[in-house]
Design a protein around this motif. Structure first.
Motif, short mmCIF file in Angstrom:
data_model
loop_
_atom_site.label_atom_id
_atom_site.label_comp_id
_atom_site.label_asym_id
_atom_site.label_seq_id
_atom_site.Cartn_x
_atom_site.Cartn_y
_atom_site.Cartn_z
N HIS A 1 -2.89 -12.96 -16.73
CA HIS A 1 -3.88 -11.94 -17.06
C HIS A 1 -4.20 -11.91 -18.55
CE1 HIS A 1 -2.67 -10.53 -13.07
NE2 HIS A 1 -1.43 -10.45 -13.51
N ARG A 2 -5.37 -12.38 -18.91
CA ARG A 2 -5.93 -12.23 -20.25
C ARG A 2 -4.91 -12.48 -21.36
NH1 ARG A 2 -10.99 -10.49 -19.78
NH2 ARG A 2 -11.63 -9.45 -17.84
N VAL A 3 -4.44 -13.71 -21.42
CA VAL A 3 -3.42 -14.10 -22.40
C VAL A 3 -4.09 -14.49 -23.71
CG1 VAL A 3 -1.62 -15.78 -22.94
CG2 VAL A 3 -1.80 -14.83 -20.63
N ASP A 4 -3.61 -13.91 -24.82
CA ASP A 4 -4.09 -14.24 -26.16
C ASP A 4 -2.91 -14.62 -27.03
OD1 ASP A 4 -7.08 -13.63 -26.41
OD2 ASP A 4 -6.36 -11.76 -25.53
N ILE A 5 -2.87 -15.89 -27.46
CA ILE A 5 -1.81 -16.36 -28.36
C ILE A 5 -2.42 -17.34 -29.36
CG2 ILE A 5 0.42 -17.51 -28.57
CD1 ILE A 5 1.00 -16.87 -25.66
N ASP A 6 -2.13 -17.15 -30.63
CA ASP A 6 -2.49 -18.12 -31.66
C ASP A 6 -1.21 -18.78 -32.16
OD1 ASP A 6 -5.10 -17.38 -31.41
OD2 ASP A 6 -5.17 -16.15 -33.22
N VAL A 7 -1.17 -20.11 -32.10
CA VAL A 7 0.01 -20.87 -32.54
C VAL A 7 -0.38 -21.67 -33.77
CG1 VAL A 7 1.78 -22.53 -31.88
CG2 VAL A 7 0.77 -21.04 -30.13
N GLU A 8 0.38 -21.47 -34.86
CA GLU A 8 0.08 -22.19 -36.09
C GLU A 8 0.74 -23.57 -36.06
OE1 GLU A 8 -2.05 -21.03 -38.20
OE2 GLU A 8 -2.19 -19.14 -37.06
N GLU A 9 0.22 -24.48 -36.88
CA GLU A 9 0.77 -25.83 -36.95
C GLU A 9 2.22 -25.78 -37.42
OE1 GLU A 9 -0.38 -30.28 -38.62
OE2 GLU A 9 -1.48 -28.52 -39.35
N GLY A 10 3.09 -26.51 -36.71
CA GLY A 10 4.50 -26.55 -37.05
C GLY A 10 5.32 -25.43 -36.47
N GLU A 11 4.69 -24.53 -35.71
CA GLU A 11 5.40 -23.39 -35.15
C GLU A 11 6.17 -23.80 -33.89
OE1 GLU A 11 4.49 -18.68 -34.20
OE2 GLU A 11 2.82 -20.06 -34.46
N PHE A 12 7.25 -23.10 -33.62
CA PHE A 12 8.04 -23.29 -32.40
C PHE A 12 7.89 -22.00 -31.58
CE2 PHE A 12 11.87 -25.84 -30.81
CZ PHE A 12 11.85 -25.27 -29.55
N LEU A 13 6.97 -22.02 -30.62
CA LEU A 13 6.71 -20.86 -29.77
C LEU A 13 7.47 -21.02 -28.47
CD1 LEU A 13 5.03 -18.22 -29.12
CD2 LEU A 13 3.43 -19.77 -27.97
N VAL A 14 8.25 -20.01 -28.10
CA VAL A 14 8.97 -20.02 -26.83
C VAL A 14 8.34 -18.99 -25.89
CG1 VAL A 14 11.16 -19.58 -25.66
CG2 VAL A 14 11.13 -20.81 -27.84
N LEU A 15 7.99 -19.45 -24.68
CA LEU A 15 7.54 -18.56 -23.62
C LEU A 15 8.76 -18.25 -22.75
CD1 LEU A 15 4.32 -20.53 -22.52
CD2 LEU A 15 4.49 -18.74 -24.25
N VAL A 16 9.15 -16.98 -22.71
CA VAL A 16 10.37 -16.62 -21.99
C VAL A 16 10.07 -15.49 -21.02
CG1 VAL A 16 11.13 -14.94 -23.74
CG2 VAL A 16 12.82 -16.05 -22.29
#
Length: 371
Positions: A20-35
């Motif tokens: 449902h309407r997901v908004d995420i901005d990931v910067e270069e070099g970032e380690f984003l975890v979806l949990v």
């Protein structure tokens, strides 16, 4: 501009919307975890980034280029799967370089890239073996090597450690962390293990029911949970949740709970800008982490508000570096974390120190944090 931008993205199967309407901005070099728990939509979101699932609505872009409808082979992403997905009839060397061969990379370049990642992952002695001759940890290193050899824009990890035993998971976590620090690559990593999320990430997106419940750094997620789900899911043991009644006295605020004998206890809580939403006698949920319920000598010396009370201890659980206790407050179990050598025993009334600097309040109905 964000390196990876997920904007107002949804996923539906027929009339059923699962993301449902997901908004995420990931910067270069970032380690984003979806949990999140099983079925929360985290792997679906990862597969949409990879192009393995179509986006129902919204937009996803990498380096400013919209990826909606772009074939997975054209996205310059590399994915590491839970099941390793290695070719059983190929050697480790052939598995690592197969993707490069399919992209017609010259053999000298393929071999140079293979040797580079083999050295990095310490799998050079395994290059002539086949997957069936490898342990689970070795197979996962090979799967990572196959991804690293391609130098993609984004690495995607789909629960890569879930098939490994506990000690190997810890070892591989360390290896993945080292790789990210060494290479500075952009990683999106899916897991249901909140310890993995806390230790690996630069930011965490906590998901439940197809919604992003909270997006922030590990410290923000742990110390300032947005709602009861995030507070309970992140942390081991999870945050204690106590039904309480708010008491206001001018500028001072406290919550009233009961101790093990059913006697009322008043615990001061800090007043925040949300104070206008609070009123005397309001029912709230008091959240407090186990490490904020400890023995007096183990209390945080920098805390400004520590409440000391005596309470009956029901259970103790020695855990090496800590001793966990279970006591009763507000009619339910409360877990505390004490020093390993704390003088405590089951059935004993002991001194407890509650760090109220770490306490948070939640609304009973909405379960959203209010303080």
């Amino acid at each position: 501009m964000s390196f990876l931008k997920i904007e107002n993205v949804t996923k539906s199967y027929g009339s059923l919307e699962v993301l449902h309407r997901v908004d995420i901005d990931v910067e270069e070099g970032e380690f984003l975890v979806l949990v999140g728990p099983s079925g929360c939509g985290k792997s679906t979101l990862l597969n949409m980034i990879a192009g393995l699932e179509e986006i129902s609505s919204g937009e996803m872009s990498i380096k400013g280029k919209v990826m909606n409808g772009v074939h997975p082979s054209k996205r310059n992403i590399a994915m590491v799967f839970q099941s390793y997905a290695l070719y059983p009839n190929m050697t480790v060397a052939q598995n690592i370089t197969f993707g490069l061969e399919m992209h017609h990379v010259p053999k000298p370049e393929r071999e140079a890239a293979m040797n580079r990642v083999a050295d990095m992952l310490q799998i050079k002695p395994l290059l002539s073996r086949k997957p069936g001759q490898l342990s689970g940890g070795q197979r996962q290193r090979v799967a990572m090597g196959r991804a690293l050899v391609r130098n993609p824009d984004v690495f995607l990890f789909d629960e890569p450690l879930s098939n490994l035993d506990a000690k190997l998971r810890v070892d591989m976590r360390t290896e993945i962390k080292k790789l990210h620090q060494r290479l500075g690559t952009t990683i999106v990593y899916v897991t249901h293990d909140q310890i993995e999320a806390m230790t690996l990430s630069t930011r965490i997106a906590v998901m439940n029911g197809g919604y992003i419940q909270q997006l922030g750094t590990p410290k923000q997620i742990y110390d300032n949970p947005a709602n009861i789900f995030v507070a309970s899911f992140m942390g081991s043991p999870s945050m204690n949740m106590l039904p309480a009644t708010l008491r206001l006295n001018g500028a001072d605020a406290s919550v009233e709970i009961t101790d093990a004998q059913g006697q009322p206890v008043h615990l001061p809580v800090p007043v925040s800008p949300d104070a206008a939403r609070l009123y005397d006698g309001r029912s709230v949920i008091l959240g407090i982490r186990p490490e904020a319920v400890t023995d007096p000598d183990g209390a945080d010396k920098n805390a400004t508000t520590v409440v000391h009370l005596r309470n009956l201890v029901d259970i103790i659980e020695p855990a090496g570096s800590d001793t966990f206790i279970t006591t009763t407050m507000a009619g339910g179990d409360v877990i505390g974390r004490m020093r390993a050598d704390a003088d405590v025993a089951p059935g004993q009334v002991c001194d407890l120190a509650l760090n109220m600097d770490k306490a948070v309040l939640f609304d009973v109905e909405s379960q959203i944090r209010i303080q």
